[in-house]
Design an enzyme around this catalytic site. Structure first.
Site, mmCIF file in Angstrom:
data_model
loop_
_atom_site.group_PDB
_atom_site.id
_atom_site.type_symbol
_atom_site.label_atom_id
_atom_site.label_comp_id
_atom_site.label_asym_id
_atom_site.label_seq_id
_atom_site.Cartn_x
_atom_site.Cartn_y
_atom_site.Cartn_z
ATOM 1 N N ARG A 1 0.928 -1.174 -0.070
ATOM 2 C CA ARG A 1 0.066 0.109 -0.071
ATOM 3 C C ARG A 1 0.864 1.247 0.251
ATOM 4 N NH1 ARG A 1 2.324 2.177 3.567
ATOM 5 N NH2 ARG A 1 0.612 3.803 3.809
ATOM 6 N N GLN B 1 -1.766 2.339 9.869
ATOM 7 C CA GLN B 1 -0.695 2.600 9.362
ATOM 8 C C GLN B 1 0.491 3.260 10.230
ATOM 9 O OE1 GLN B 1 -3.557 3.067 7.893
ATOM 10 N NE2 GLN B 1 -3.523 2.453 5.896
ATOM 11 N N ASP C 1 -1.892 10.897 -2.003
ATOM 12 C CA ASP C 1 -2.301 9.944 -3.025
ATOM 13 C C ASP C 1 -2.533 10.482 -4.254
ATOM 14 O OD1 ASP C 1 -2.810 8.557 -0.214
ATOM 15 O OD2 ASP C 1 -2.853 7.074 -1.903
ATOM 16 N N LYS D 1 -4.587 10.056 3.172
ATOM 17 C CA LYS D 1 -5.430 9.306 4.286
ATOM 18 C C LYS D 1 -6.436 10.008 4.994
ATOM 19 C CE LYS D 1 -5.179 5.686 4.645
ATOM 20 N NZ LYS D 1 -6.149 4.916 3.787
ATOM 21 N N ALA E 1 0.766 5.355 -1.997
ATOM 22 C CA ALA E 1 0.704 5.711 -3.603
ATOM 23 C C ALA E 1 1.881 5.153 -4.477
ATOM 24 C CB ALA E 1 0.205 7.122 -3.685
HETATM 25 O O1 MRU Z 1 -4.726 3.340 2.123
HETATM 26 P P1 MRU Z 1 -3.208 3.500 2.032
HETATM 27 O O2 MRU Z 1 -2.197 2.948 3.168
HETATM 28 O O3 MRU Z 1 -2.494 3.137 0.827
HETATM 29 O O4 MRU Z 1 -2.855 4.987 2.106
HETATM 30 C C1 MRU Z 1 -1.749 5.617 2.163
HETATM 31 C C2 MRU Z 1 -1.691 7.152 2.295
HETATM 32 O O5 MRU Z 1 -2.594 7.612 2.529
HETATM 33 C C3 MRU Z 1 -0.272 7.740 2.239
HETATM 34 O O6 MRU Z 1 0.016 8.712 3.290
HETATM 35 C C4 MRU Z 1 -0.032 8.177 0.808
HETATM 36 O O7 MRU Z 1 -0.216 7.064 -0.247
HETATM 37 C C5 MRU Z 1 1.364 8.695 0.694
HETATM 38 S S1 MRU Z 1 2.571 7.544 0.459
HETATM 39 C C6 MRU Z 1 4.092 8.254 0.119
#
Ligand code: MRU
Length: 350
Positions: free
Chosen positions: A45, A193, A234, A245, A47
């Protein structure tokens, strides 16, 4: 440190992020369907990481083909399947579009050449992610001063990328530069996370931090413990709307109220110049993520749930966006960044 995702022995190796922090488990994906499932269930997971996973999924599909006809059919199928895994992160679609250009532009190549070029493009996307994160780190590190408390949300670290990270990349570089600060990592319900992954990374690197629950943010800001907020993204629209998030928007509002700078660190591959804030698709995930914590029920059976995975922060709440090309401040017109990015970036936005 092991890479989050790596092409190894003609397979794709990923760290199982659902097993962290209790177990460092490696999953070997031999076909794109396994990678698609890993993205859906968030074994991988973040982005940038899911963009790389999608590109490598295409490379796995190419590897199995022996003729050009087979390549065209199989690559389109892999592309469609990987596109359907998660709807919000721009990097996933960016990477798939970039991969698709290879088999659309090189129709005259032999099957073997095409396969080689597809695999090389996926490897290039993975390698670029590392250098881009390091550049983001360099560009953002000076925003951190001695004595700062820095709040970060979710995980925008090595585990969300190939290695190093975006928001945590900035924090890592400042730490390597010898700056003394403390990080406040919010646990990030529902999937934790922050508690599971960001805390794991900060502990691994010896960066001082405190884990807080999401509902403590206002208190720590009011107490003057937080001097800056740095998060990843993202998806970012042309005018600087930041999709990240769930909980990010609340933190930005709180930061504004307490006069705390709110920074977003992300690569250009997260920016979608054609996307309006209204057309952003916010992923809704399973109710069980809210009614359960790590498999244990915490709400009565039959409880109805709302579970949006992301929210949208308007650009006027964002003090600056840190990319591999520097630090941009409002008013945002992020197309300027792409023009400054030269050939490589033009190729991405064409
Ligand atoms: O649902 P996730 O864990 O994939 O969400 C991730 C996020 O929201 C991160 O903050 C975002 O992808 C930035 S990662 C460099």
């Amino acid at each position: 440190m092991i890479k989050t995702i790596e092409w190894k022995d003609d397979c794709v190796q990923i760290i199982d992020q659902n097993a962290l922090p209790n177990e460092l488990k490696i999953i070997r994906c031999e076909d794109y369907e396994r990678l698609a499932k890993a993205i859906e269930c968030m074994e991988i997971r973040g982005a940038p990481a899911i963009g790389v996973a999608a590109a490598m999924g295409i490379a796995l599909a190419a590897k199995k083909c022996s003729s050009k006809d087979e390549l065209q059919v199989s690559l389109e199928a892999a592309h469609n399947r990987l596109r359907s895994t998660r709807p919000t992160a721009r990097n996933l679609f960016w990477a798939l579009e970039r991969m698709r250009r290879i088999w659309k532009d090189l129709l005259d190549e032999t099957a073997e050449n095409l396969k080689e070029k597809i695999i090389n493009e996926a490897l290039a996307i993975a390698e670029e992610d590392v250098s881009v994160c390091k550049a983001i780190g360099e560009n953002g590190a000076d925003l951190i001063s001695d004595g700062d408390g820095i709040l970060t949300h979710c995980n925008a670290g090595a585990l969300a990328c190939v290695e190093y990270g975006t928001a945590l990349g900035v924090i890592r570089t400042a730490f390597k530069d010898g700056r003394k600060f403390i990080v406040y990592a919010s646990e990030t319900r529902p999937l934790l996370q922050g508690a599971r992954l960001t805390a794991f990374e900060l502990k691994h690197d010896g960066i001082p931090f405190r884990l807080i629950t999401d509902n403590m943010a206002a208190y720590v800001m009011k107490k003057g413990l937080v001097k800056k907020v740095i998060v990843g993204a993202d998806l970012i629209t042309r005018q600087g709307y930041v999709v990240n998030k769930i909980g990010t928007y609340g933190l930005a509002v709180l930061a504004k109220h307490h006069d705390i700078p709110f920074y977003v660190a992300a690569p250009l591959s997260t920016i979608d110049l054609d996307r309006s804030p209204e057309s952003v698709v916010i992923e809704e995930r399973a109710p069980s993520e809210v009614t359960h914590v790590r498999g244990v029920r915490i709400a009565p059976d039959g409880t109805e749930v709302l579970n949006p995975a992301f929210d949208l922060t308007p650009g006027h709440l964002v003090s600056a966006i840190i990319t591999e090309f520097g630090v941009t401040r409002p008013p945002y017109d992020l197309s300027v960044l792409f023009r400054n990015g030269g050939d490589r970036i033009n190729r991405i936005v064409d």
